[in-house]
Design a protein around this motif. Structure first.
Motif, short mmCIF file in Angstrom:
data_model
loop_
_atom_site.label_atom_id
_atom_site.label_comp_id
_atom_site.label_asym_id
_atom_site.label_seq_id
_atom_site.Cartn_x
_atom_site.Cartn_y
_atom_site.Cartn_z
N THR A 49 -28.12 63.24 5.70
CA THR A 49 -29.27 64.03 5.26
C THR A 49 -30.57 63.43 5.78
O THR A 49 -31.43 64.13 6.29
CB THR A 49 -29.31 64.11 3.72
N VAL A 50 -30.70 62.11 5.66
CA VAL A 50 -31.91 61.42 6.12
C VAL A 50 -32.04 61.55 7.63
O VAL A 50 -33.12 61.79 8.15
CB VAL A 50 -31.89 59.95 5.67
N ARG A 51 -30.95 61.38 8.35
CA ARG A 51 -30.98 61.49 9.81
C ARG A 51 -31.45 62.88 10.24
O ARG A 51 -32.30 63.02 11.12
CB ARG A 51 -29.60 61.21 10.38
N GLY A 52 -30.94 63.91 9.61
CA GLY A 52 -31.36 65.27 9.92
C GLY A 52 -32.84 65.49 9.64
O GLY A 52 -33.55 66.11 10.43
N TRP A 53 -33.30 64.95 8.52
CA TRP A 53 -34.71 65.05 8.16
C TRP A 53 -35.59 64.35 9.19
O TRP A 53 -36.61 64.87 9.61
CB TRP A 53 -34.90 64.46 6.76
N LEU A 54 -35.19 63.15 9.61
CA LEU A 54 -35.97 62.41 10.61
C LEU A 54 -36.04 63.16 11.93
O LEU A 54 -37.09 63.25 12.55
CB LEU A 54 -35.36 61.03 10.85
N VAL A 55 -34.91 63.69 12.38
CA VAL A 55 -34.89 64.45 13.63
C VAL A 55 -35.83 65.65 13.52
O VAL A 55 -36.61 65.93 14.42
CB VAL A 55 -33.46 64.91 13.97
N GLU A 56 -35.77 66.34 12.39
CA GLU A 56 -36.63 67.49 12.17
C GLU A 56 -38.11 67.10 12.25
O GLU A 56 -38.90 67.76 12.93
CB GLU A 56 -36.33 68.10 10.81
N GLN A 89 -31.62 66.26 20.71
CA GLN A 89 -31.39 67.70 20.72
C GLN A 89 -29.98 68.03 20.25
O GLN A 89 -29.77 68.98 19.50
CB GLN A 89 -31.66 68.27 22.11
N GLN A 90 -29.00 67.21 20.64
CA GLN A 90 -27.63 67.42 20.18
C GLN A 90 -27.55 67.21 18.68
O GLN A 90 -26.92 67.99 17.97
CB GLN A 90 -26.68 66.48 20.91
N LEU A 91 -28.19 66.17 18.20
CA LEU A 91 -28.20 65.90 16.76
C LEU A 91 -28.88 67.02 16.01
O LEU A 91 -28.44 67.43 14.93
CB LEU A 91 -28.89 64.56 16.48
N GLN A 92 -29.94 67.58 16.60
CA GLN A 92 -30.63 68.72 16.00
C GLN A 92 -29.65 69.88 15.79
O GLN A 92 -29.63 70.51 14.74
CB GLN A 92 -31.74 69.20 16.93
N LYS A 93 -28.83 70.16 16.79
CA LYS A 93 -27.85 71.25 16.69
C LYS A 93 -26.81 70.95 15.62
O LYS A 93 -26.43 71.83 14.86
CB LYS A 93 -27.17 71.46 18.04
N GLU A 94 -26.38 69.70 15.57
CA GLU A 94 -25.33 69.31 14.61
C GLU A 94 -25.80 69.43 13.16
O GLU A 94 -25.03 69.81 12.29
CB GLU A 94 -24.88 67.88 14.86
N VAL A 95 -27.07 69.09 12.90
CA VAL A 95 -27.56 69.14 11.52
C VAL A 95 -28.25 70.45 11.21
O VAL A 95 -28.70 70.67 10.10
CB VAL A 95 -28.50 67.94 11.22
N GLY A 96 -28.33 71.34 12.20
CA GLY A 96 -28.88 72.67 11.95
C GLY A 96 -30.38 72.70 11.76
O GLY A 96 -30.90 73.49 10.99
N VAL A 97 -31.09 71.81 12.44
CA VAL A 97 -32.55 71.76 12.32
C VAL A 97 -33.15 72.78 13.24
O VAL A 97 -32.76 72.98 14.34
CB VAL A 97 -33.06 70.34 12.67
#
Length: 97
Positions: A49-56, A89-97
């Motif tokens: 959750t934190v990783r997705g938030w940071l990427v966003e 960008q790949q992580l963005q896709k994975e976490v749905g940001v």
């Protein structure tokens, strides 16, 4: 930049301090890389959750960033860690940001 992640009740879940740097690692507002200086996570909070938030947040505030890096000084063998823009960008896709 100081980013704070709060839950629906306003409790702090994570806090991250980061800034832009140039290719030599020196702070500059025109930097192309994001240096994650400090990340604190409340015990029990999901790291995904934190990783997705940071990427966003990084993608929102610094869409031109070529990558992100940080140091883990508390590791047995401290070394730099990094994500290139394509990995973000790949992580963005994975976490749905």
């Amino acid at each position: 930049m100081l980013e704070i992640l709060r839950d629906d009740d306003g409790h702090i879940q994570a806090a991250c301090e980061w800034w832009l740097v140039d290719t030599q690692g020196h702070w500059t507002p025109e930097g192309q890389y994001v240096f994650l200086h400090q990340l604190e996570i409340t015990p029990g909070v999901n790291m995904h959750t934190v990783r997705g938030w940071l990427v966003e947040q990084i993608c929102l505030h610094q869409p031109q960033a070529l990558g992100v890096f940080w140091h883990r000084d508390h590791d047995a063998f401290p070394r730099p860690h990094a994500f290139r823009r394509s990995q973000l960008q790949q992580l963005q896709k994975e976490v749905g940001v």
